[in-house]
Every structure is written in C-alpha cells, then in structure tokens.
Design a protein around this motif. Structure first.
Motif, PDB file in Angstrom:
ATOM      1  N   ALA A 175      22.656   7.950  36.755  1.00 28.11           N
ATOM      2  CA  ALA A 175      22.783   7.559  38.036  1.00 28.11           C
ATOM      3  C   ALA A 175      22.438   6.179  38.365  1.00 28.11           C
ATOM      4  O   ALA A 175      23.181   5.686  39.185  1.00 28.11           O
ATOM      5  N   ARG A 176      21.283   5.841  37.965  1.00 32.64           N
ATOM      6  CA  ARG A 176      20.751   4.462  38.143  1.00 32.64           C
ATOM      7  C   ARG A 176      21.220   3.466  37.113  1.00 32.64           C
ATOM      8  O   ARG A 176      20.960   2.290  37.493  1.00 32.64           O
ATOM      9  N   SER A 177      21.853   3.948  36.181  1.00 28.07           N
ATOM     10  CA  SER A 177      22.584   2.687  35.197  1.00 28.07           C
ATOM     11  C   SER A 177      23.808   2.319  35.728  1.00 28.07           C
ATOM     12  O   SER A 177      24.607   2.710  36.543  1.00 28.07           O
ATOM     13  N   THR A 178      23.875   0.883  35.346  1.00 24.93           N
ATOM     14  CA  THR A 178      25.006   0.128  35.719  1.00 24.93           C
ATOM     15  C   THR A 178      26.374   0.588  35.267  1.00 24.93           C
ATOM     16  O   THR A 178      27.488   0.719  35.883  1.00 24.93           O
ATOM     17  N   SER A 179      26.316   0.938  33.918  1.00 21.32           N
ATOM     18  CA  SER A 179      27.511   1.304  33.234  1.00 21.32           C
ATOM     19  C   SER A 179      28.092   2.587  33.416  1.00 21.32           C
ATOM     20  O   SER A 179      29.439   2.914  33.551  1.00 21.32           O
ATOM     21  N   LEU A 180      27.227   3.665  33.842  1.00 21.64           N
ATOM     22  CA  LEU A 180      27.481   4.927  34.249  1.00 21.64           C
ATOM     23  C   LEU A 180      27.520   5.320  35.525  1.00 21.64           C
ATOM     24  O   LEU A 180      27.239   6.575  35.929  1.00 21.64           O
ATOM     25  N   ALA A 181      27.230   4.500  36.400  1.00 17.98           N
ATOM     26  CA  ALA A 181      26.784   4.762  37.856  1.00 17.98           C
ATOM     27  C   ALA A 181      27.802   5.399  38.632  1.00 17.98           C
ATOM     28  O   ALA A 181      27.329   6.374  39.376  1.00 17.98           O
ATOM     29  N   ASP A 182      29.265   5.535  38.185  1.00 17.46           N
ATOM     30  CA  ASP A 182      30.085   6.444  38.755  1.00 17.46           C
ATOM     31  C   ASP A 182      30.614   7.391  37.812  1.00 17.46           C
ATOM     32  O   ASP A 182      31.527   8.144  38.183  1.00 17.46           O
ATOM     33  N   ALA A 183      29.623   7.824  36.939  1.00 15.09           N
ATOM     34  CA  ALA A 183      30.003   8.687  36.106  1.00 15.09           C
ATOM     35  C   ALA A 183      30.260  10.303  36.747  1.00 15.09           C
ATOM     36  O   ALA A 183      29.223  10.473  37.564  1.00 15.09           O
ATOM     37  N   ARG A 237      22.501  22.126  30.135  1.00 12.50           N
ATOM     38  CA  ARG A 237      23.063  21.164  29.429  1.00 12.50           C
ATOM     39  C   ARG A 237      24.131  20.643  29.961  1.00 12.50           C
ATOM     40  O   ARG A 237      24.689  21.380  30.900  1.00 12.50           O
ATOM     41  N   GLY A 238      24.738  19.455  29.711  1.00 12.06           N
ATOM     42  CA  GLY A 238      25.907  18.706  30.393  1.00 12.06           C
ATOM     43  C   GLY A 238      26.273  17.325  29.682  1.00 12.06           C
ATOM     44  O   GLY A 238      26.027  17.315  28.575  1.00 12.06           O
ATOM     45  N   VAL A 239      27.252  16.866  30.457  1.00  6.04           N
ATOM     46  CA  VAL A 239      27.774  15.870  29.797  1.00  6.04           C
ATOM     47  C   VAL A 239      28.080  14.659  31.111  1.00  6.04           C
ATOM     48  O   VAL A 239      28.461  15.238  32.204  1.00  6.04           O
ATOM     49  N   ALA A 240      27.755  13.392  30.924  1.00 12.69           N
ATOM     50  CA  ALA A 240      28.114  12.450  31.925  1.00 12.69           C
ATOM     51  C   ALA A 240      29.363  11.739  31.482  1.00 12.69           C
ATOM     52  O   ALA A 240      29.478  11.393  30.060  1.00 12.69           O
ATOM     53  N   ILE A 241      30.576  11.628  32.343  1.00 13.25           N
ATOM     54  CA  ILE A 241      31.734  11.101  31.740  1.00 13.25           C
ATOM     55  C   ILE A 241      31.958   9.906  32.535  1.00 13.25           C
ATOM     56  O   ILE A 241      32.177  10.135  33.797  1.00 13.25           O
ATOM     57  N   GLY A 242      32.201   8.734  31.807  1.00 15.75           N
ATOM     58  CA  GLY A 242      32.551   7.618  32.543  1.00 15.75           C
ATOM     59  C   GLY A 242      34.264   7.508  33.115  1.00 15.75           C
ATOM     60  O   GLY A 242      34.721   8.553  32.746  1.00 15.75           O
TER      61      GLY A 242
END
Length: 363
Positions: free
Chosen positions: A60-68, A101-106
């Motif tokens: 959530a704090r990363s720039t590339s995946l903030a909206d994931a 477990r999970g996945v963050a999706i851009g």
C-alpha cells in the motif's frame, strides 16, 4: 466468503509488443522472503497472517502498487481462485494452499504480488510480446520499493534465500509464452525442446509447472538463478527465444511452400467453426484459435485482431464463463455459453467494434 468482481481486460493480452504474433507474453517473477519469519510451508496460521499484513502494508505504501487491489485468496470461493489462476495472477499452488494468503493486483494486471505462496512474496511483471527487459524493469522497481520497507532474507554468500533451492540467488524467474504451430506440424518440436533443455531452460504448459500444453503454446523459462546475474538470465532467455522464433518462421515457410492449400483449408475451416459453433469445449477453442493465429502470422488473413484471439483463449475458460454468467454452470451449459461468447466476439470484430452484438450473433 468474498465475491471477486469481474476484472477488466489484462493489458498483456492486447496483442502488442515485439514479435507479438508468436510470443504472447513475457513474464518476470522475483521470489522474496521476510527475514525472521519461517517459510510459508512451515508457518502456522498466525505467522502467515502476520506476513500477509506486513506485506499488505508495504504494498500500500509502494508507488507502483499503491492503487492495487489486494485479495485475501483464502477468503474467496474456489471459483474465484480458479478465475485468478486462469488470468495468470496466482499459481495453482497459491489457489490450493492453506491459511492466510493473497494477491495484490495492479490496475492493468501488468504487475502483481502473490503473498504467502511457496515464498512470502512473488513479485510478477508481465508484458505483451517479447519484452523481457521492460517486464524486468517494472519488477525491479517494485522490488526496490518493497525492499526499502521490508527486511528481505539475504545472504552475502548465497543471495536471496528462498523456500526452494532452485530459486536461491537472484530469486529471478523469466519466461515467455510462445506459440509454435509450425514446429509442431513439421514434427520438429521434439528436437527444439531437447535443445532448450540442453541449455538449462525448462518447458512447461500454458499455466506453468504441471500444466499441459494447449493450442501449441509453450512456456519457456530459466531453471536456476544461482551464480548468474539478472541481466545474464534475461539475455540468455531472450537470445534462445529469438533462435526459436527463427526456427518457427522457417517451419511456417516450409509448410506454406509444401502444403499451402491444406494449410489454408485448416485456417479458414477454423474461422468458420469458431464463427458458427453452437457448442464448443475449451480444448477445441484453443485448437481452433491456434490455427487462426497461425494463419494470421503466415499472412493468410488479417481480419481478426491478435488481441481478440488472445482474449478468446482466456475468456472462454471455465471460471471466466461462470463469473460472466454470475452462477455455476455444468459442462453442457459452459459449452453452449462458450460458443455464444466466441460468436459474439468475432462478430464484434467483424463490425469493427461498433455494433452492440447480441451474444448469439453469427458472422
């Protein structure tokens, strides 16, 4: 149990990028683990939940995946898990695993992060066509952003520490999903696959390890990451892929010279079957799409966009059909709805995307 909404079209199915007629996609994965935490398979539910929450906050704090979109895979239905597998967002191992477990999706599915699969984190970047370098740059950027917040398990002697010894080192897996009908039809594929194995690369089916080859699509990847730099691994696969491309193009030319009428018949017969089918299985869709794709690559037809052919391969799979229908379907119902979807997509392609095509329309 949460319900995952239908996701938009993945950008990597768009049919763009270098050599996209033969190489459907290029993918980079980085395996990372958190220092001071047991590997996923040895962790208890509380430890896995802690890893998930730590990873979620860093993402959530990363720039590339903030909206994931972050999905708790263990709280989804079996249908949703299969849906994510079919989109290449999670592995069958993550779908069938245990505990949190999970996945963050851009946003456009070019980037994603599996959480608590075999390793704590699996960063994935996937691009259309033969574009390993761009896929690597995106994955490397996400890795840097997460590394600035997390303490990754790392040894000065061995590199990144991973659950499987074959991933120790860079933790890097690069792969291409490549379409090789010419080599299959000229019966040269076995020789090419032996050559690929001899240079230390692995060949798998469309959905990775343990999956079967469908529609003449092969996934080719590196097998080891220890003792090699990231640029060396990427350059090696890129070089071998280009050699395979040359072999495939040569095989296609031989086919057209020796049996052009038979090839044309197979291609246009496949177009007709897809355009007018009333019931059809996933395997038959893959086989027919493979023939049409070959015809497009060989210059026999150009009326069907590569992106549409790519979408047909994914959107006609069982979980996608059931998600679209909003209910579970038995095999007979899936075969019927699959045929309607195929006809509709091809009719829309014929009309240039301008018509609001009913799902049971014919060409």
């Amino acid at each position: 149990m949460s319900n995952l909404p239908l996701l938009g079209d993945p950008s990597w199915l768009g049919g763009g990028g270098p050599e996209a007629a033969i190489v459907l996609s290029s993918r980079v994965r980085l395996a990372r683990n958190l220092a001071g935490h047991p590997f996923s398979q040895r962790a208890n539910p509380d430890e896995r939940a802690q890893v998930f929450e730590t990873a979620r906050e860093a993402i959530a704090r990363s720039t590339s995946l903030a909206d994931a979109r972050v999905v708790r895979v263990d709280r989804t239905s079996s249908l949703d898990r299969q849906y994510l597998v079919e989109r290449h967002l999670i592995s069958p191992d993550l779908a069938n695993g245990n505990g949190p477990r999970g996945v963050a999706i851009g946003a456009d599915e070019r980037a994603s992060v599996m959480i608590s699969e075999e390793d704590h984190l699996r960063v994935q970047s996937i691009h259309s066509g033969l574009d390993l370098l761009q896929a690597w740059r995106r994955a490397d950027r996400i890795d840097d952003e997460l590394d600035s917040q997390l303490d990754f398990a790392f040894s000065k002697e061995w590199g990144y520490l991973t659950a499987c010894p074959t991933n120790v080192g860079t933790g890097l897996r690069v792969s291409v999903l490549i379409h090789l009908p010419g080599l299959v039809l000229t019966k040269q594929i076995a020789k090419v696959l032996r050559g690929i194995a001899q240079v230390g690369l692995a060949v798998r089916g469309m959905f990775g390890e343990g999956s079967e080859v469908m529609g003449n699509f092969f996934q080719i990847s590196n097998q080891t990451t220890l003792g090699q730099s990231e640029p060396d691994i990427i350059e090696s696969l890129d070089r071998v892929t280009r050699q395979i491309l040359d072999h495939e193009k040569s095989a296609s030319e031989v086919l057209l010279r020796s049996a052009r009428v038979q090839v044309e018949d197979k291609v246009f017969r496949s177009v007709g079957l897809l355009a007018h089918c009333r019931v059809i299985s996933s395997q038959e869709v893959m086989s027919l799409v493979s023939a049409v794709r070959f015809g497009r690559t060989a210059g026999l037809l150009d009326s069907i966009d590569l992106g549409v052919l790519n979408r047909l391969m994914i959107e006609t799979l069982p979980a996608h059909l059931q998600k679209r229908a909003g209910e579970k379907l038995d095999q007979v119902e899936r075969d019927y709805q699959r045929a309607a979807l195929v006809r509709g997509l091809l009719a829309r392609e014929r009309d240039g995307g301008l018509a609001q095509t009913p799902p049971n329309a014919d060409l």
